[in-house]
Design an enzyme around this catalytic site. Structure first.
Site, PDB file in Angstrom:
ATOM      1  CB  CYS A 109      49.529  39.397  40.835  1.00  0.00           C
ATOM      2  SG  CYS A 109      49.950  38.711  39.201  1.00  0.00           S
ATOM      3  CG  HIS A 213      44.995  37.032  41.127  1.00  0.00           C
ATOM      4  ND1 HIS A 213      45.109  38.406  41.160  1.00  0.00           N
ATOM      5  CD2 HIS A 213      45.946  36.593  40.256  1.00  0.00           C
ATOM      6  CE1 HIS A 213      46.077  38.790  40.354  1.00  0.00           C
ATOM      7  NE2 HIS A 213      46.612  37.712  39.792  1.00  0.00           N
ATOM      8  CD  GLU A 215      42.925  39.469  43.829  1.00  0.00           C
ATOM      9  OE1 GLU A 215      43.438  39.902  42.785  1.00  0.00           O
ATOM     10  OE2 GLU A 215      43.359  38.448  44.400  1.00  0.00           O
TER      11      GLU A 215
END
Length: 251
Positions: A109, A213, A215
């Site tokens: 990001c 994302h 993660e």
């Protein structure tokens, strides 16, 4: 017993109270075989080159906007917020050190935007204003556990290898800026359904950047789990892993 790869994770600790799922990043890296070393880049100059000499991977995480000066933007733009030039400086130093050492790097990001700017690319300062489309790129932190839109992953790329997948896939999303001009030396590896660059990589350096994302939503997304495992496996094979060999020998 093999020593787990150590991955430096850059962040700004002052932002953490507003990032409701940030713990998932550390839990995911640990779950799939890495040691995550959090590095607070927002509080003062850090000796990033010295630090990077002792890790196997670098993850440049999300957060506020980068300084528009990095890509020729307008610092007075009212749509830009959360700029921390100290963090920018530390993360630029970390990225440049990793690039020189060929340390596997995953930029997520904000991290993807910073990496692109550092290598000479540009950004859309605000997608809703500068590149409006029907695709929902900016959602809330709470919505990061749900699907936002699709991206199409290019074949014969590092990203496709990690995912064991090419073509369309669902991703989450929480960004209001995006890649305008991709920096020289990078190739786009995934596009959103409105044609925005959502992932890119350096063919000749182990740098991979994504706008979504994994993660955060790895616990309910197989594709996110594959991406994290692929990155961690690349860190296990890092050319910067002499320190792990010393650890293994001394144990």
């Amino acid at each position: 017993m093999p020593v787990k790869p150590v991955i430096a994770v850059t962040l700004n600790a002052q932002e953490l109270p507003g990032l409701v799922h940030w713990r998932q990043m550390f839990a995911g890296l640990q779950q799939y075989g890495a040691v995550a070393l959090g590095v607070d880049c927002g509080c003062g100059p850090q000796r990033m080159s010295q630090l990077l000499a002792h890790v196997d991977g670098l993850l440049i995480s999300g957060g506020g906007d980068i300084d528009p000066a990095l890509y020729g933007g307008d610092r007075r733009d009212p749509e830009i917020g959360g700029v921390n030039v100290v963090r920018d400086g530390n993360e630029v130093a970390a990225f440049e050190s990793a690039w020189r050492r060929r340390i596997p790097t995953l930029a997520i990001c904000r991290g993807a935007q910073l990496v692109n700017a550092v290598r000479g690319g540009t950004l859309f300062a605000d997608l809703a204003r500068d590149r409006p489309s029907a695709t929902q790129h900016r959602r809330t932190e709470e919505e990061l556990l749900t699907v936002a839109h699709q991206v199409t992953v290019a074949a014969d790329t590092r990203l496709a290898t990690w995912l064991n997948h090419r073509g369309a896939m669902d991703v989450n999303s929480q960004h209001h800026q995006g890649i305008r001009d991709l920096a020289p030396g990078f190739v786009a590896t995934a596009l959103s359904d409105d044609g925005l660059v959502e992932a890119f990589e350096a063919p000749d350096n182990p740098v991979t950047a994504i706008q979504w994302h994994p993660e955060i939503d790895w616990s309910n997304s197989e594709m996110s789990r594959r991406l994290l495992r692929g990155f961690i496996e690349s860190c296990e094979q890092s050319e910067n892993s002499d320190h792990r060999q010393l650890l293994t020998t001394s144990c």
